[in-house]
Motif scaffolding. Structure first.
Motif, PDB file in Angstrom:
ATOM      1  N   ALA A  78       0.833  -1.207   0.000  1.00 26.60           N
ATOM      2  CA  ALA A  78       0.000   0.000   0.000  1.00 26.60           C
ATOM      3  C   ALA A  78       0.865   1.254   0.000  1.00 26.60           C
ATOM      4  N   SER A  79       0.236   2.383  -0.257  1.00 27.75           N
ATOM      5  CA  SER A  79       0.973   3.644  -0.374  1.00 27.75           C
ATOM      6  C   SER A  79       1.673   4.041   0.929  1.00 27.75           C
ATOM      7  N   ASP A  80       1.188   3.550   2.076  1.00 27.55           N
ATOM      8  CA  ASP A  80       1.844   3.867   3.348  1.00 27.55           C
ATOM      9  C   ASP A  80       2.966   2.882   3.683  1.00 27.55           C
ATOM     10  N   SER A  82       2.661  -0.419   3.988  1.00 27.95           N
ATOM     11  CA  SER A  82       2.218  -1.620   4.692  1.00 27.95           C
ATOM     12  C   SER A  82       1.931  -2.757   3.719  1.00 27.95           C
ATOM     13  N   PHE A  84      -0.035  -6.410   2.713  1.00 25.97           N
ATOM     14  CA  PHE A  84      -1.400  -6.904   2.837  1.00 25.97           C
ATOM     15  C   PHE A  84      -1.451  -7.859   4.029  1.00 25.97           C
ATOM     16  N   LYS A  88      -1.683  -3.662  10.569  1.00 24.59           N
ATOM     17  CA  LYS A  88      -0.682  -2.882   9.838  1.00 24.59           C
ATOM     18  C   LYS A  88       0.727  -3.385  10.146  1.00 24.59           C
ATOM     19  N   PRO A 251      -2.120  -2.481  -6.130  1.00 26.94           N
ATOM     20  CA  PRO A 251      -1.843  -1.095  -5.765  1.00 26.94           C
ATOM     21  C   PRO A 251      -0.721  -0.531  -6.632  1.00 26.94           C
ATOM     22  N   PRO A 252      -0.815   0.725  -7.066  1.00 19.99           N
ATOM     23  CA  PRO A 252      -1.791   1.737  -6.644  1.00 19.99           C
ATOM     24  C   PRO A 252      -3.109   1.696  -7.394  1.00 19.99           C
ATOM     25  N   ARG A 271      -9.722  -6.424  -5.013  1.00 21.71           N
ATOM     26  CA  ARG A 271      -8.373  -6.801  -4.624  1.00 21.71           C
ATOM     27  C   ARG A 271      -8.360  -8.178  -3.970  1.00 21.71           C
TER      28      ARG A 271
END
Length: 302
Positions: A78-80, A82, A84, A88, A251-252, A271
């Motif tokens: 993910a963009s942060d 983290s 899947f 987190k 992602p993204p 997803r």
């Protein structure tokens, strides 16, 4: 035919950490144990009764402690930063530093933060998102799940519907053939002329990406399989108000889903569809992982 990579004891003495994921990782952990590895797990749904021979760790750090290999999920990061997982987990130096010297991480695709952390620690990164054999083995489960989502979120039949599939890679090509078999009128939008020609031979119409906006008013649904921003607000505005917009890419993503929802269209990020058949897909992923482990142990991997 039995796969020698699954032979009991082949990975004896290896410690493998399975970190993050979903029900597919249950099967991956089971097969790693069957191959002789010592397996610790964290961050995916733990089945009632556990996974025989695998240990559920209390934290991600405990899971990775002393591991020679870490298996992370195939869905993109993910963009942060983290992975899947069911909580987190951001794999950076402070977390990865507890792995064994000369350890390796195997996953779908690493982001820049993970790649840099691994480089600093001397950890090998091995990506298998573009393993064509693996992707094709996973494709039927993904396509079955996508078709279920289409049925649940439309008021029309797939039969005779006008469907645009964006991209004609491993997933896009199997999706196209399945939709045609169900009677849909399929258009494949792709940049590569050879991919458009392949779509034509399957019974679909090929469409250059630059013509996607002008063709949009005729689509009942648009299904993107490309992780690049191709389904834009302008394209979404050109679709019928009743159109289904679905993003099957990692992602993204390839669809401006927030805009699609604000426009009142049904918009879905489909997803992790591989979890629809976790035993089948988990086994196919383990086959790809086992090939990588073999190459590392034989000194053939970079």
């Amino acid at each position: 035919m039995p796969d020698k990579r699954h032979a009991p004891g082949k990975l004896k003495s290896l410690k493998i950490a399975v970190l993050g994921g979903d029900e597919r990782e249950q099967e991956i952990a089971r097969l790693a144990v069957a191959a002789g590895a010592r397996v610790t797990a964290f961050g995916f749904p733990w089945p009632e009764g556990g996974v025989a021979g695998a240990a559920l760790a209390p934290t991600a750090r405990d899971c990775l402690q002393g591991a020679g290999f870490c298996l992370m999920p195939i869905p993109g990061i993910a963009s942060d930063g983290s992975i899947f997982a069911d909580e987190k987990i951001i794999p950076r130096e402070s977390l990865l530093s507890v792995m064994a010297d000369g350890a390796h991480i195997i996953l779908g695709k690493a982001d820049e933060g993970l790649s840099e952390a691994a480089r600093r620690l001397g950890i090998g990164i091995h990506e298998y998102e573009h393993d064509q054999e693996l992707m094709l083995l996973r494709a039927p489960a993904i396509v079955e799940a996508a078709i279920r989502i289409i049925i649940e979120n439309t008021a029309i039949t797939i039969h005779n519907a006008s469907v645009c599939v964006v991209g004609h890679g491993n997933i896009g090509s199997v999706l196209t053939r399945s939709l045609i078999a169900l009677g849909a009128r399929v258009t494949v939008a792709a940049r590569n002329p050879a991919q458009r020609a392949m779509a034509y031979t399957a019974g679909a119409e090929g469409l250059p990406l630059e013509r996607l906006n002008e063709a949009a008013p005729g689509f009942d649904m648009i299904l993107s399989t490309v992780p690049a921003p191709l389904v834009t607000p302008r394209l979404i505005d050109a679709l019928p108000s009743t159109a289904l917009v679905m993003d099957l890419s990692a992602p993204p993503g390839g669809v401006d889903l927030d805009y699609a929802r604000r426009s009142s269209r049904k918009a879905i990020w489909a997803r992790a569809l591989g979890r629809r058949a976790p035993v089948t897909v988990g086994a196919s992923q383990w086959a790809g992982i086992a090939r990588i482990i073999d190459r590392v142990l034989e000194g053939k991997a970079g």
